[in-house]
Design an enzyme around this catalytic site. Structure first.
Site, short mmCIF file in Angstrom:
data_model
loop_
_atom_site.label_atom_id
_atom_site.label_comp_id
_atom_site.label_asym_id
_atom_site.label_seq_id
_atom_site.Cartn_x
_atom_site.Cartn_y
_atom_site.Cartn_z
N GLY A 162 0.83 -1.21 0.00
CA GLY A 162 0.00 0.00 0.00
C GLY A 162 0.86 1.25 0.00
N ASP A 219 -0.59 2.69 8.61
CA ASP A 219 -1.17 2.03 9.79
C ASP A 219 -0.32 2.09 11.06
OD1 ASP A 219 -3.47 1.30 8.44
OD2 ASP A 219 -2.62 -0.59 7.72
N THR A 249 3.86 2.75 5.59
CA THR A 249 2.44 2.36 5.68
C THR A 249 1.75 3.33 6.63
OG1 THR A 249 0.93 0.69 6.58
CG2 THR A 249 3.15 0.58 7.38
N ASP A 293 5.02 -4.92 6.13
CA ASP A 293 5.63 -6.19 6.56
C ASP A 293 5.62 -7.26 5.46
OD1 ASP A 293 2.91 -6.41 6.76
OD2 ASP A 293 2.92 -7.44 8.70
N ASP A 350 1.82 -0.01 12.01
CA ASP A 350 1.70 -1.34 12.63
C ASP A 350 2.95 -2.19 12.48
OD1 ASP A 350 1.52 -1.63 9.90
OD2 ASP A 350 -0.18 -3.00 9.92
N ARG A 392 -6.96 -2.48 10.13
CA ARG A 392 -7.56 -3.82 10.26
C ARG A 392 -7.04 -4.53 11.49
NH1 ARG A 392 -7.53 -4.09 4.52
NH2 ARG A 392 -9.69 -3.90 3.87
N ARG A 402 1.32 -4.95 -5.91
CA ARG A 402 1.43 -6.23 -5.22
C ARG A 402 1.75 -7.25 -6.31
NH1 ARG A 402 -0.63 -4.73 -0.06
NH2 ARG A 402 -2.13 -3.06 -0.30
N GLN A 422 -7.47 8.66 3.31
CA GLN A 422 -6.45 8.56 4.37
C GLN A 422 -5.06 8.24 3.83
OE1 GLN A 422 -8.36 6.32 7.97
NE2 GLN A 422 -9.58 5.89 6.17
P1 ATP Z 1 0.61 -2.98 3.41
O1 ATP Z 1 0.97 -2.83 4.87
O2 ATP Z 1 0.19 -1.72 2.79
O3 ATP Z 1 -0.33 -4.13 3.11
P2 ATP Z 1 2.71 -4.73 2.61
O4 ATP Z 1 4.13 -4.50 2.23
O5 ATP Z 1 2.48 -5.52 3.88
O6 ATP Z 1 2.00 -3.34 2.66
P3 ATP Z 1 1.73 -6.94 0.94
O7 ATP Z 1 0.73 -6.93 -0.14
O8 ATP Z 1 1.52 -7.83 2.12
O9 ATP Z 1 1.94 -5.41 1.38
O10 ATP Z 1 3.15 -7.34 0.30
C1 ATP Z 1 3.67 -6.64 -0.81
C2 ATP Z 1 4.37 -7.57 -1.76
O11 ATP Z 1 5.45 -8.22 -1.09
C3 ATP Z 1 3.52 -8.72 -2.27
O12 ATP Z 1 2.67 -8.34 -3.33
C4 ATP Z 1 4.59 -9.70 -2.73
O13 ATP Z 1 5.08 -9.34 -4.00
C5 ATP Z 1 5.69 -9.49 -1.69
N1 ATP Z 1 5.59 -10.57 -0.68
C6 ATP Z 1 4.80 -10.62 0.41
N2 ATP Z 1 4.95 -11.80 1.06
C7 ATP Z 1 5.85 -12.52 0.32
C8 ATP Z 1 6.44 -13.83 0.44
N3 ATP Z 1 6.11 -14.64 1.45
N4 ATP Z 1 7.32 -14.21 -0.50
C9 ATP Z 1 7.67 -13.40 -1.51
N5 ATP Z 1 7.15 -12.16 -1.68
C10 ATP Z 1 6.27 -11.72 -0.78
#
Ligand code: ATP
Length: 328
Positions: free
Chosen positions: A15, A132, A130, A107, A134, A176, A76, A260
């Site tokens: 995000g 959040d 992010t 994360d 978090d 969330r 993503r 937001q």
């Molecule tokens: P937000 O907090 O906004 O959700 P985020 O970084 O946690 O941000 P995610 O969609 O969970 O967002 O992860 C972003 C990208 O990281 C995923 O689309 C994927 O490409 C990569 N990713 C997440 N988990 C894995 C994994 N276990 N192995 C390889 N790539 C991963």
């Protein structure tokens, strides 16, 4: 002694959040300051797989510090979860002789970064981006302060109409799993009640508190509801149920949603982004890898990806007590 790094790449993933652009700018300029070549990768890990790179110089990030979102775009990527695509991603870095990667995201993005770094033995540093707030190991994530200000400003406006019509507003905010936005914006905007994922106050106590507010002379009320609050009802359903219990109020629902995530970053987020961006390049020059650069007690901190990803950040529950007292 500085580690030899000739070339780095940066991407934004997951995000988006206000301050990501300011962080990219800081990384590019810190690289330039240290005579390191810097590439931007468009659309996160998907762009890394699809070879969507652009070399960035100090001047290519001008007029960026004040802009929300991420000019590199975020995405993503399902493919990045598979080793064969991560191999393609690594080949794209290798053919440009890129020595290290900086990932700005949440994360999930750090989980991908950790796997990638260990698989191909390439240094990766994370920056928490992010709204959040978090992520464990950093007091603040990029975009959180801006999001709080956006929410408070919106609730201030809602309060104007709530008090003109003696209404009760349920305002849904992002979060969330984490109640940081709800709790802090709720206190900042003077909400009567705050519902968060970390604590279940229960519908009965909510109803009792709102009855009491009315009796003590309040004619309008604001309840801030985090998306993942523990009462666990869809906000429209919650409003419908409360209508039966609180006939004295006219109840309205506002879902703030993606506003937001947008907007020009606050000064706090711009400074944080600048510190974390410079901190990420410093960390690479110190030979660090598989860490998130965060902020703890106003100082730059290096947090192993494992701790940032797996340990749960705790919310300061004393704020709930403060919220209860100041809303009486
Ligand atoms: P937000 O907090 O906004 O959700 P985020 O970084 O946690 O941000 P995610 O969609 O969970 O967002 O992860 C972003 C990208 O990281 C995923 O689309 C994927 O490409 C990569 N990713 C997440 N988990 C894995 C994994 N276990 N192995 C390889 N790539 C991963």
């Amino acid at each position: 002694m500085k580690n030899k790094i000739n070339s780095i790449a940066v991407l934004t993933s997951g995000g988006d959040s206000p301050g990501m652009n300011a962080a990219i700018r800081a990384i590019v300029r810190a690289a330039n300051f240290n005579n390191i070549k810097c590439y931007g990768i468009y659309r996160g890990y998907q762009g890394l797989i699809e070879d969507d790179f652009e070399e960035l110089g100090a001047r290519s990030v001008r007029n960026l510090i004040n802009r929300g979102g991420t000019f590199l775009k975020s995405a993503r990527s399902k493919e990045f979860r598979e080793k064969k695509y991560r191999q393609i991603a690594f080949n794209n870095l290798q053919k440009r002789l890129v020595d290290a990667l900086v990932v700005i995201g949440g994360d999930g993005s750090f989980t991908g970064a950790d796997i990638f770094s260990k698989e191909f033995d390439i240094p990766v540093i994370g920056i928490p981006g992010t709204i959040d707030n978090d992520i464990n190991g950093t007091d603040y994530t990029l975009g959180y302060d801006t999001a709080l200000n956006t929410v408070v400003e919106a609730i201030d406006k809602i309060r104007d109409t709530a008090s003109s019509h003696d209404r009760l507003f349920l305002v849904e905010v992002m979060g969330r799993d984490a109640g940081d936005i709800a709790l802090n914006s709720g206190i900042g905007a003077g909400a009567e009640e705050i519902l968060i994922p970390e604590e279940n106050i229960g519908v009965e106590k909510l109803v009792e508190s709102l009855h009491k507010s009315r009796k003590t002379g309040k004619t309008s009320s604001i309840v801030v509801v985090a998306e993942g609050d523990q009462i666990g009802k869809n906000i429209t359903k919650l409003a419908a149920d409360l209508t039966e219990d609180l006939p004295e109020y006219e109840i309205k629902v506002t879902v703030l949603g993606h506003i937001q995530r947008g907007g020009s970053p606050s000064c706090y987020d711009r400074v944080l982004a600048s510190r974390l961006g410079v901190g990420a390049v410093d960390a690479l020059l110190e030979g660090k890898s598989n860490i998130m650069v965060g902020i703890q007690h106003k100082k730059i901190a290096h947090v192993p990806f494992e701790d940032a990803i797996n340990k749960k950040k705790t919310l300061d529950m004393d704020l709930m007590r403060v919220a209860d007292i100041v809303s009486t």
